[in-house]
Design an enzyme around this catalytic site. Structure first.
Site, PDB file in Angstrom:
ATOM      1  N   CYS B  46      41.989  33.701  38.636  1.00 58.18           N
ATOM      2  CA  CYS B  46      42.227  33.348  40.039  1.00 58.18           C
ATOM      3  C   CYS B  46      42.960  34.471  40.752  1.00 58.18           C
ATOM      4  CB  CYS B  46      42.977  32.025  40.159  1.00 58.18           C
ATOM      5  SG  CYS B  46      42.912  31.353  41.822  1.00 58.18           S
ATOM      6  N   ALA B  48      42.193  37.693  43.716  1.00 61.21           N
ATOM      7  CA  ALA B  48      41.682  37.624  45.088  1.00 61.21           C
ATOM      8  C   ALA B  48      40.215  37.217  45.124  1.00 61.21           C
ATOM      9  CB  ALA B  48      41.870  38.971  45.775  1.00 61.21           C
ATOM     10  N   ARG B  69      44.381  31.080  31.095  1.00 60.55           N
ATOM     11  CA  ARG B  69      44.919  31.046  29.732  1.00 60.55           C
ATOM     12  C   ARG B  69      46.209  30.230  29.733  1.00 60.55           C
ATOM     13  NH1 ARG B  69      44.870  37.234  28.493  1.00 60.55           N
ATOM     14  NH2 ARG B  69      45.029  37.161  30.763  1.00 60.55           N
ATOM     15  N   SER B  79      48.298  33.726  39.394  1.00 65.60           N
ATOM     16  CA  SER B  79      46.968  33.127  39.396  1.00 65.60           C
ATOM     17  C   SER B  79      47.078  31.596  39.378  1.00 65.60           C
ATOM     18  CB  SER B  79      46.159  33.617  38.190  1.00 65.60           C
ATOM     19  OG  SER B  79      46.859  33.351  36.983  1.00 65.60           O
ATOM     20  N   LYS B 110      37.471  44.685  32.012  1.00 67.66           N
ATOM     21  CA  LYS B 110      38.146  45.020  30.782  1.00 67.66           C
ATOM     22  C   LYS B 110      38.403  43.789  29.898  1.00 67.66           C
ATOM     23  CE  LYS B 110      41.346  48.085  31.550  1.00 67.66           C
ATOM     24  NZ  LYS B 110      42.638  48.717  31.861  1.00 67.66           N
ATOM     25  N   HIS B 133      29.843  41.215  37.815  1.00 62.63           N
ATOM     26  CA  HIS B 133      29.599  42.611  37.484  1.00 62.63           C
ATOM     27  C   HIS B 133      28.959  42.599  36.109  1.00 62.63           C
ATOM     28  CE1 HIS B 133      29.826  46.830  37.580  1.00 62.63           C
ATOM     29  NE2 HIS B 133      30.996  47.026  37.001  1.00 62.63           N
ATOM     30  N   GLU B 222      30.453  54.458  42.659  1.00 61.01           N
ATOM     31  CA  GLU B 222      31.908  54.367  42.778  1.00 61.01           C
ATOM     32  C   GLU B 222      32.605  55.620  42.253  1.00 61.01           C
ATOM     33  OE1 GLU B 222      32.638  50.718  40.711  1.00 61.01           O
ATOM     34  OE2 GLU B 222      32.796  51.634  38.749  1.00 61.01           O
ATOM     35  N   GLU B 390      24.846  51.590  47.114  1.00 63.04           N
ATOM     36  CA  GLU B 390      25.934  52.086  46.266  1.00 63.04           C
ATOM     37  C   GLU B 390      26.428  53.461  46.691  1.00 63.04           C
ATOM     38  OE1 GLU B 390      27.374  50.095  44.437  1.00 63.04           O
ATOM     39  OE2 GLU B 390      25.900  48.522  44.040  1.00 63.04           O
ATOM     40  N   SER B 415      37.906  48.575  41.191  1.00 62.76           N
ATOM     41  CA  SER B 415      37.973  48.038  39.822  1.00 62.76           C
ATOM     42  C   SER B 415      38.511  49.103  38.864  1.00 62.76           C
ATOM     43  CB  SER B 415      36.576  47.626  39.383  1.00 62.76           C
ATOM     44  OG  SER B 415      35.765  48.787  39.273  1.00 62.76           O
TER      45      SER B 415
END
Lengths: 477, 491
Positions: B46, B48, B69, B79, B110, B133, B222, B390, B415
């Site tokens: 949770c 943005a 978690r 969050s 990640k 993603h 990016e 992109e 990111s």
């Protein structure tokens, strides 16, 4: 050369036969100024003009305050003065107990009664085409003809001040043009105060405008202050036009609601932030055709409460809320809720920062969007244009919204909220941040809305003077 | 080390997947959110983006809750606060995942492997797993249980905008994809479309793409033009101006706000319009500089694209993840110490036009970066539509972050993969442009051209204009901007 010195009315209150009072009049007329007094019917325009013509102690009673610098010779043209003359003539007739037909006073006598400039009088008689009427009885003239007589009488009296109350009413176009031309020749000699209702009749030489409302002089605007002048125009337009709210979009009508069901039912509502409860255990039911006023100090949760209804507050999903036939959190979308609501607040205005045209801002009310993202229909454009005409902005439809004055933006957002004739109209401090004139504009518009439509209004405000007629349910937080 | 999914595919399929991208018409969404009605959506994470998407979906009538978690719940982390204060049900993986019909994985890339491994055994038979993603699937080769449907819904804007645009009655451009290896019931596309509608994306334009095209083009854009070029350009332009005696406050402001200003012109009318904002002599100068830049930097762009396509990039980055982000954190600290980052923007007025006139080199860098990224992507088999989004399309979004708070803000907003790639690019590009920068003077950065009049050679101007207008990024750009204008704000 003018013989008039500065005229000062200070804190003046005047009683007219117990029928009408002027109060809190503070006004200064300089010798080089030419004023228009304007306002709605019954606002007190003629009463104010009458004070300049010396009505105090001559039919009206001064309750407090002072009048200084009134010149001795005031030329007055008004319906009241005209009526008084005719009245006097009729009395003469009544007084005649003999069985002879009274002809009444001839026009010639009325005209020359107070004349200081025979040459001018003769010129004007010719110009106005009154030669053939000079020997007729005054009371037998038509309204327009007797109005001309009054005008000539006033103009030829070499006045130090001309007070002309609706001088153009009842004159044919040709005479009107002549009169305006003649008045223009006097501007360096005599200060003028005119009562006029229509902006397009204001002569070019007018320097200042006084706006009268409810017996007080509410606004004084210099002609060369373009913004204030435009606002005054709008205000007068809203106040005096016979307003009819444009119809809703019949092609895309809002679904009809069950008239037996309340519009809104809030059950034991709680709003809390960080465990701190702002509102707790509140119940509120809004039935169709009820108008509500919501009040409470800052931070009492007014806006939060309203946004539970609009669906903008995320805690609407953890409360027992029933709106427009939906139990919140049962699979409905906020757009299904918003279609029944028109909403205006200062926060909305802050969020509404888009460069779109003012016509599109009004159309966006059909889609409940900030900005317009859908292709609008011709019918919607037509309705938007009717609203713009109503607001006195018809000629500005394509101007960008974000370049408008704050007050104009607010008016447009109210029109946006109303455009679809929502069952519920929420006005969260609609006058906040507006100056006096814009405030009246907004209230005038809302009163029209409350008066004649199927919309229920929730009105939030702090100011007792911003009352709206027709609201008779109150919730205080 | 995990298996790179892309590398397991035959070339024919690699090319087919890379070339997937189609702009969908709003008329293709008549079912609205119907496919999600009555389904339970559980969002993992949770932040943005997670909060914004969840709020939009709930306001569209979907049933949304959040799973975090245990530790995040126990410690009442941000969050947890985000979710509870907004009236959402929050529960642990064990509590909520087994009830979910659709699981929305909105955690950072990640964490994907760990998160997906933890939730997969808990997921209902035949449920749907959604990503925003595709890195985990494509680069890490994550295998998802065969009964699960795997989709991607990726709004092409930061979370705050995803929410704000929805509230206004609009949305943000959104990319959707179905992972074809995991579409057992053939309902992936219907779910992805309904999800895009629920976030408001269908109003702003939906691109139907593939996991592979999304990952390979997103990574390339990016790290090169979007973040890398702007970072390298910022450092070089600022240092050059200071070296040449331009006031440091002015230089800082010209760079910080210059990217935003010049790319605004890019957004409205492509590279052509951006260069049209320059005087004729400046335009020709800018064109020549960008041609030179393209020649110098082309091998670097090729290398980035090659490393992305063959998996070298993701492998080295994942090695850094495994090594406690030593490289990333070191580079981040280094960026914070640069002279540009440490010099506040001066209190000087710079008019909109002045950013162009005194920033010719910056315009040249944007042009070179956009065109190179586009050319390299399309040469690698990515379809022009994807390559446009992109490269050119997103440049103004990133430029806005620099205008807000310089490189720090940019790197904080993007990111982890973008940030890592950005530093890689920067480290290679700075030395590459060292010689080029030696010949740069303040006429092209800082003070503007010093010319007697604006006269130019007709023939040369025609050549330059022709070259600008005939670049393939301009052709696809005008088509896509046309689509967007139809749907986008009527402003």
């Amino acid at each position: 050369m003018t013989h008039c010195s500065t005229i000062r009315l200070d804190n003046l209150a005047v009683n007219f036969d117990d029928r009408f009072q002027l109060t809190d009049i503070n006004w200064q007329i300089e010798p080089q100024q030419h004023w228009v007094i304007t306002g709605t019917n019954g606002a007190g325009k003629s009463a104010l003009a009458a004070i300049l013509a010396g009505v105090i102690n001559n039919g009206a009673e001064c309750l407090s305050g002072t009048v200084e610098g009134l010149p001795a010779r005031v030329g007055l043209v008004s319906f009241e003065a005209q009526a008084a003359l005719i009245d006097a003539e009729l009395k003469k007739d009544d007084a005649d107990i003999m069985d002879v037909i009274s002809e009444g006073t001839p026009v010639r006598e009325i005209l020359y009664e107070d004349c200081q400039d025979t040459e001018l009088a003769e010129q004007l008689i010719e110009k106005f085409g009154l030669e053939l009427l000079l020997d007729r009885s005054f009371r037998k003239l038509s309204t327009g003809e007797s109005r001309k007589v009054m005008l000539i009488r006033a103009l030829a009296s070499k006045p130090d001040l001309l007070v002309l109350d609706e001088p153009f009413d009842g004159l044919d176009t040709k005479t009107l043009g002549m009169l305006q031309q003649h008045l223009a020749t006097l501007i360096d000699t005599v200060p003028m105060v005119m009562v006029l209702n229509r902006f397009d009749e204001f002569p070019d030489f007018i320097t200042d405008i006084a706006y009268v409302e409810k017996g007080t002089l509410q606004h004084q605007v210099r002609r060369d202050d373009a913004r204030a002048y435009a606002e005054l125009y709008q205000l007068l337009h809203l106040k005096t036009t016979d307003l009819t709210i444009p119809t809703a979009d019949s092609e895309n009508a809002i679904p009809s609601l069950d008239p037996e069901q309340p519009l809104v039912r809030l059950n034991n509502i709680t709003i809390k932030y960080d465990e701190k409860k702002v509102i707790s255990d509140l119940n509120w039911t809004i039935n169709p055709n009820q108008h509500w006023q919501l009040s409470g100090p800052n931070g009492s949760g007014k806006t939060g409460l309203l946004s539970l209804i609009t669906g903008d507050h995320p805690q609407c999903y953890v409360n027992d809320i029933f709106v427009f036939g939906f139990k919140r959190g049962s699979g409905e979308s906020i757009w299904q809720i918003k279609q029944f609501i028109g909403y205006v607040s200062t926060a909305l205005q802050w969020e509404y920062r888009v460069g779109t045209s003012i016509r599109n801002v009004i159309i966006s009310g059909f889609y409940d969007s900030i900005g317009l993202y859908s292709k609008s229909t011709d019918a919607q454009k037509g309705i938007a244009d009717q609203w713009l005409a109503l607001l006195g902005m018809a000629n500005r439809a394509d101007q960008p919204f974000n370049k408008l004055s704050y007050g104009d933006q607010r008016l447009l957002l109210i029109a946006r909220a109303m455009v679809k004739h929502p069952p519920l109209l929420i006005l969260d401090e609609p006058c906040l941040g507006l100056d006096g004139m814009n405030r009246q504009l907004v209230l005038a518009l809302i009163e029209k809305i409350c008066a004649g439509s199927e919309t229920s209004v929730i009105y939030v405000n702090h100011h007792p003077e911003d009352q709206i007629k027709g609201i008779d349910n109150y919730l205080a937080l | 080390m995990p298996n790179n999914y892309f590398n397991t595919l035959p070339l024919r399929e690699q090319l087919e997947q890379l070339a997937k991208c189609r702009f969908m018409d709003i008329s293709e969404f008549p079912e609205g959110v119907e496919a999600l009605k009555g389904k339970k959506m559980v969002v993992i994470g949770c932040g943005a983006q997670g909060l914004a998407q969840g709020m939009n979906l709930r306001d569209s009538g979907c049933d949304v809750s959040y799973t975090l978690r245990q530790a995040a719940i126990d410690e009442k982390r941000q969050s947890w606060k985000n979710a509870t204060e907004n009236g959402f049900t929050v529960g642990t993986y064990e509590e909520l995942i087994p009830t979910a019909d659709v699981v929305l994985n909105l955690t950072p890339d990640k964490q994907h492997t760990a998160v997906v491994k933890a939730i997969m055994p808990l997921m209902k038979q035949d449920a749907c797993l959604s990503y925003s993603h595709g890195f985990n699937i494509v680069e890490e080769g994550m295998k998802i249980r065969e009964d699960l449907t795997v989709i991607m819904v990726a709004p092409k804007c930061p979370g705050s905008e995803v929410r704000n645009e929805y509230v206004r009655g609009f949305g943000v451009p959104t990319l959707i994809a179905v992972h074809e290896d995991n579409d057992p019931k053939g309902e992936g596309l219907a779910l992805a479309k309904a999800y895009a509608v629920g976030t408001g994306g269908h109003k702003a334009g939906v691109l139907m793409s593939s996991f592979i095209a999304e990952v390979k083009s997103d990574l390339m854009g990016e790290q090169t033009i979007l973040c890398g070029m702007l970072q390298t350009g910022s450092l070089l332009c600022f240092d050059k101006m200071v070296e040449e005696g331009v006031d440091a406050g002015y230089a800082s402001k010209l760079v910080q706000f210059g990217w935003e200003t010049v790319t605004e012109a890019l957004k409205y009318g492509g590279v052509t319009n951006m260069l049209d904002r320059l005087s004729n002599p400046a335009k020709i100068k800018c064109f020549d500089l960008s041609e030179e830049l393209k020649q110098i930097m082309r091998p670097l762009y090729n290398k980035h694209q090659d490393d992305i396509i063959n998996g070298t990039f993701s492998r080295t980055m994942m090695e850094d993840w495994a090594n406690d982000d030593v490289n990333l954190l070191g580079w981040r600290a280094e960026t914070a110490e640069t002279a540009f980052e440490k010099t506040p923007a001066g209190d000087v007025e710079i008019s909109e036009q002045e950013f162009f006139d005194n920033g010719i080199l910056m315009v040249a860098m944007v042009k070179a970066g956009v065109e190179l990224a586009f050319e390299t992507m399309t040469a690698a088999g990515i379809i022009a539509d994807s390559a446009y989004y992109e490269s050119l399309h997103e440049t103004p979004l990133i430029a806005n972050t620099i205008a807000r708070k310089k490189l720090y803000e940019m790197n904080a907003t993007i990111s982890d993969t973008a940030e890592y790639g950005c530093y890689l690019y920067n480290h290679a590009c700075l030395p590459l442009l060292a010689d080029f920068m030696k010949d740069i003077k303040t006429d092209v950065i800082g003070r503007g051209l010093n010319v007697e009049d604006n006269g130019v050679d007709n023939g040369r101007l025609i050549e330059v204009n022709e070259a600008l207008r005939s670049h393939p990024v301009e052709a696809i750009g005008s088509v896509l901007r046309g689509h967007m204008a139809d749907m986008k704000k009527i402003v």
